[in-house]
Design a protein around this motif. Structure first.
Motif, PDB file in Angstrom:
ATOM      1  N   THR A 157      -4.162  11.553   2.300  1.00 50.57           N
ATOM      2  CA  THR A 157      -3.045  10.688   2.663  1.00 50.57           C
ATOM      3  C   THR A 157      -3.396   9.845   3.881  1.00 50.57           C
ATOM      4  O   THR A 157      -4.361  10.127   4.599  1.00 50.57           O
ATOM      5  CB  THR A 157      -1.788  11.527   2.968  1.00 50.57           C
ATOM      6  OG1 THR A 157      -2.070  12.415   4.059  1.00 50.57           O
ATOM      7  CG2 THR A 157      -1.368  12.328   1.743  1.00 50.57           C
ATOM      8  N   ASN A 158      -2.595   8.796   4.108  1.00 58.57           N
ATOM      9  CA  ASN A 158      -2.758   7.905   5.260  1.00 58.57           C
ATOM     10  C   ASN A 158      -4.133   7.248   5.299  1.00 58.57           C
ATOM     11  O   ASN A 158      -4.705   7.029   6.374  1.00 58.57           O
ATOM     12  CB  ASN A 158      -2.483   8.662   6.563  1.00 58.57           C
ATOM     13  CG  ASN A 158      -1.063   9.177   6.627  1.00 58.57           C
ATOM     14  OD1 ASN A 158      -0.117   8.457   6.319  1.00 58.57           O
ATOM     15  ND2 ASN A 158      -0.900  10.437   7.002  1.00 58.57           N
ATOM     16  N   SER A 165       0.824  -1.202   0.000  1.00 52.70           N
ATOM     17  CA  SER A 165       0.000   0.000   0.000  1.00 52.70           C
ATOM     18  C   SER A 165       0.864   1.262   0.000  1.00 52.70           C
ATOM     19  O   SER A 165       2.016   1.248   0.439  1.00 52.70           O
ATOM     20  CB  SER A 165      -0.916   0.004   1.226  1.00 52.70           C
ATOM     21  OG  SER A 165      -1.756  -1.128   1.228  1.00 52.70           O
ATOM     22  N   VAL A 166       0.267   2.351  -0.492  1.00 52.44           N
ATOM     23  CA  VAL A 166       0.976   3.629  -0.591  1.00 52.44           C
ATOM     24  C   VAL A 166       0.243   4.655   0.273  1.00 52.44           C
ATOM     25  O   VAL A 166      -0.791   5.184  -0.134  1.00 52.44           O
ATOM     26  CB  VAL A 166       1.032   4.121  -2.052  1.00 52.44           C
ATOM     27  CG1 VAL A 166       1.913   5.360  -2.157  1.00 52.44           C
ATOM     28  CG2 VAL A 166       1.522   3.024  -2.976  1.00 52.44           C
ATOM     29  N   PRO A 167       0.733   4.962   1.464  1.00 50.80           N
ATOM     30  CA  PRO A 167       0.017   5.881   2.352  1.00 50.80           C
ATOM     31  C   PRO A 167       0.081   7.338   1.930  1.00 50.80           C
ATOM     32  O   PRO A 167      -0.741   8.141   2.368  1.00 50.80           O
ATOM     33  CB  PRO A 167       0.704   5.677   3.705  1.00 50.80           C
ATOM     34  CG  PRO A 167       2.075   5.212   3.360  1.00 50.80           C
ATOM     35  CD  PRO A 167       1.921   4.382   2.121  1.00 50.80           C
ATOM     36  N   ASN A 168       1.048   7.680   1.078  1.00 51.77           N
ATOM     37  CA  ASN A 168       1.200   9.083   0.711  1.00 51.77           C
ATOM     38  C   ASN A 168       1.731   9.195  -0.712  1.00 51.77           C
ATOM     39  O   ASN A 168       2.918   8.989  -0.962  1.00 51.77           O
ATOM     40  CB  ASN A 168       2.154   9.785   1.683  1.00 51.77           C
ATOM     41  CG  ASN A 168       2.155  11.289   1.504  1.00 51.77           C
ATOM     42  OD1 ASN A 168       1.624  11.808   0.523  1.00 51.77           O
ATOM     43  ND2 ASN A 168       2.746  11.998   2.453  1.00 51.77           N
ATOM     44  N   ASN A 174     -11.656  12.304 -10.723  1.00 53.43           N
ATOM     45  CA  ASN A 174     -10.353  12.479 -11.358  1.00 53.43           C
ATOM     46  C   ASN A 174      -9.465  13.397 -10.525  1.00 53.43           C
ATOM     47  O   ASN A 174      -9.949  14.334  -9.883  1.00 53.43           O
ATOM     48  CB  ASN A 174     -10.510  13.068 -12.759  1.00 53.43           C
ATOM     49  CG  ASN A 174     -11.035  12.050 -13.751  1.00 53.43           C
ATOM     50  OD1 ASN A 174     -10.787  10.854 -13.633  1.00 53.43           O
ATOM     51  ND2 ASN A 174     -11.777  12.527 -14.744  1.00 53.43           N
ATOM     52  N   ASN A 175      -8.175  13.128 -10.570  1.00 53.15           N
ATOM     53  CA  ASN A 175      -7.184  13.999  -9.931  1.00 53.15           C
ATOM     54  C   ASN A 175      -7.503  14.235  -8.454  1.00 53.15           C
ATOM     55  O   ASN A 175      -7.418  15.358  -7.956  1.00 53.15           O
ATOM     56  CB  ASN A 175      -7.115  15.345 -10.662  1.00 53.15           C
ATOM     57  CG  ASN A 175      -6.996  15.181 -12.158  1.00 53.15           C
ATOM     58  OD1 ASN A 175      -6.198  14.392 -12.639  1.00 53.15           O
ATOM     59  ND2 ASN A 175      -7.808  15.918 -12.903  1.00 53.15           N
ATOM     60  N   ALA A 176      -7.877  13.167  -7.742  1.00 57.35           N
ATOM     61  CA  ALA A 176      -8.351  13.363  -6.370  1.00 57.35           C
ATOM     62  C   ALA A 176      -7.819  12.340  -5.370  1.00 57.35           C
ATOM     63  O   ALA A 176      -8.257  12.337  -4.227  1.00 57.35           O
ATOM     64  CB  ALA A 176      -9.875  13.338  -6.351  1.00 57.35           C
ATOM     65  N   PHE A 177      -6.874  11.476  -5.757  1.00 60.67           N
ATOM     66  CA  PHE A 177      -6.416  10.426  -4.856  1.00 60.67           C
ATOM     67  C   PHE A 177      -5.043  10.758  -4.278  1.00 60.67           C
ATOM     68  O   PHE A 177      -4.134  11.162  -5.001  1.00 60.67           O
ATOM     69  CB  PHE A 177      -6.350   9.084  -5.579  1.00 60.67           C
ATOM     70  CG  PHE A 177      -7.676   8.641  -6.145  1.00 60.67           C
ATOM     71  CD1 PHE A 177      -8.867   9.003  -5.535  1.00 60.67           C
ATOM     72  CD2 PHE A 177      -7.734   7.865  -7.288  1.00 60.67           C
ATOM     73  CE1 PHE A 177     -10.090   8.602  -6.044  1.00 60.67           C
ATOM     74  CE2 PHE A 177      -8.949   7.452  -7.808  1.00 60.67           C
ATOM     75  CZ  PHE A 177     -10.131   7.824  -7.188  1.00 60.67           C
ATOM     76  N   SER A 178      -4.911  10.533  -2.962  1.00 61.30           N
ATOM     77  CA  SER A 178      -3.646  10.831  -2.288  1.00 61.30           C
ATOM     78  C   SER A 178      -3.035   9.628  -1.587  1.00 61.30           C
ATOM     79  O   SER A 178      -1.919   9.715  -1.075  1.00 61.30           O
ATOM     80  CB  SER A 178      -3.847  11.960  -1.270  1.00 61.30           C
ATOM     81  OG  SER A 178      -4.156  13.173  -1.927  1.00 61.30           O
ATOM     82  N   SER A 179      -3.748   8.507  -1.527  1.00 59.85           N
ATOM     83  CA  SER A 179      -3.172   7.277  -0.979  1.00 59.85           C
ATOM     84  C   SER A 179      -3.901   6.080  -1.570  1.00 59.85           C
ATOM     85  O   SER A 179      -5.045   6.192  -2.022  1.00 59.85           O
ATOM     86  CB  SER A 179      -3.247   7.252   0.555  1.00 59.85           C
ATOM     87  OG  SER A 179      -4.560   7.431   1.023  1.00 59.85           O
TER      88      SER A 179
END
Length: 218
Positions: A49-50, A20-23, A69-74
């Motif tokens: 994030t997180n 997984s990618v938290p940030n 769109n263009n809205a994900f941070s983790s």
């Protein structure tokens, strides 16, 4: 099992993750995802994030357009055993009041539990709870290791729920064929213009790769 998350910026750069990618800020891929393709286990995309904020689930398949769109941070990989799913919804917080047990996808508007649930316990698998019927509206991911005693803003809003699907690899395991490990891939091309500088690679080739461990499954 080897799980691979592959991201592409559309400008010739790509990143691969095995967890997984938290940030996504630290990966220079924040708020710029416009399409994706998943091979293998499901993934959950988060607004912040997180693993915080609005949640969006993507199972194995190709998504030319996204919920946002263009809205994900983790990004979080779902690693739960998805076979034989079961969840219990409760009328009140802290698992009180009336309760109903579900093992299959259900549209709650046809019963007396629509917009009623305030907490849940997942016995097996992973589930998606929806604000509206027919898999629409806000989503809440429910997992066996994360019972939720209180929904907060999602209280009395659940109108539809479904279990996440078993991936091809888990199906092979269930059939007694653990001879191969899939490399689960999630591609995240970004927009053509803006901070991330690209929209993605037209005609980007995807293929499942299997690592042979013993013998072919017969």
């Amino acid at each position: 099992m080897s799980t691979l998350l592959k991201t592409d910026s559309g400008s010739g750069m790509s990143k691969e993750f095995t967890s997984s990618v938290p940030n996504l800020v630290s990966e220079n891929f924040n708020d710029c995802i416009t399409s994706l393709k998943v091979i293998g286990e499901p993934w959950v995309a988060y607004e912040h994030t997180n693993f915080q904020g609005s949640q969006y689930v993507y199972e194995e398949g190709e998504y030319a357009t996204l919920d946002r769109n263009n809205a994900f941070s983790s990004l979080e990989k779902v690693t739960d055993d998805l076979t034989n799913p079961q969840i219990t919804l409760y009328e009140h917080t802290n698992y009180r009041g009336r309760s109903l047990v579900f093992t299959t996808e259900t549209n709650l508007c046809y019963g007396n539990f629509n917009d009623v649930a305030s907490s849940h316990k997942v016995q097996r698998g992973a589930w998606v709870l929806y604000e509206h019927i027919n898999r629409s509206g806000a989503q809440l991911v429910a997992r066996a290791s994360r019972d939720m005693p209180e929904y907060g803003w999602f209280n009395d809003r659940v109108s539809h729920l479904r279990p996440l699907k078993t991936s091809d690899f888990q199906l092979l395991q269930a059939q007694g064929c653990p001879s191969f490990h899939p490399r689960t891939r999630l591609t995240l091309p970004s927009r053509r213009h803006g901070r991330c500088g690209g929209k993605g690679f037209p005609g980007l080739e995807w293929r499942r790769s299997w690592t042979k461990r013993a013998a072919w499954c017969r």
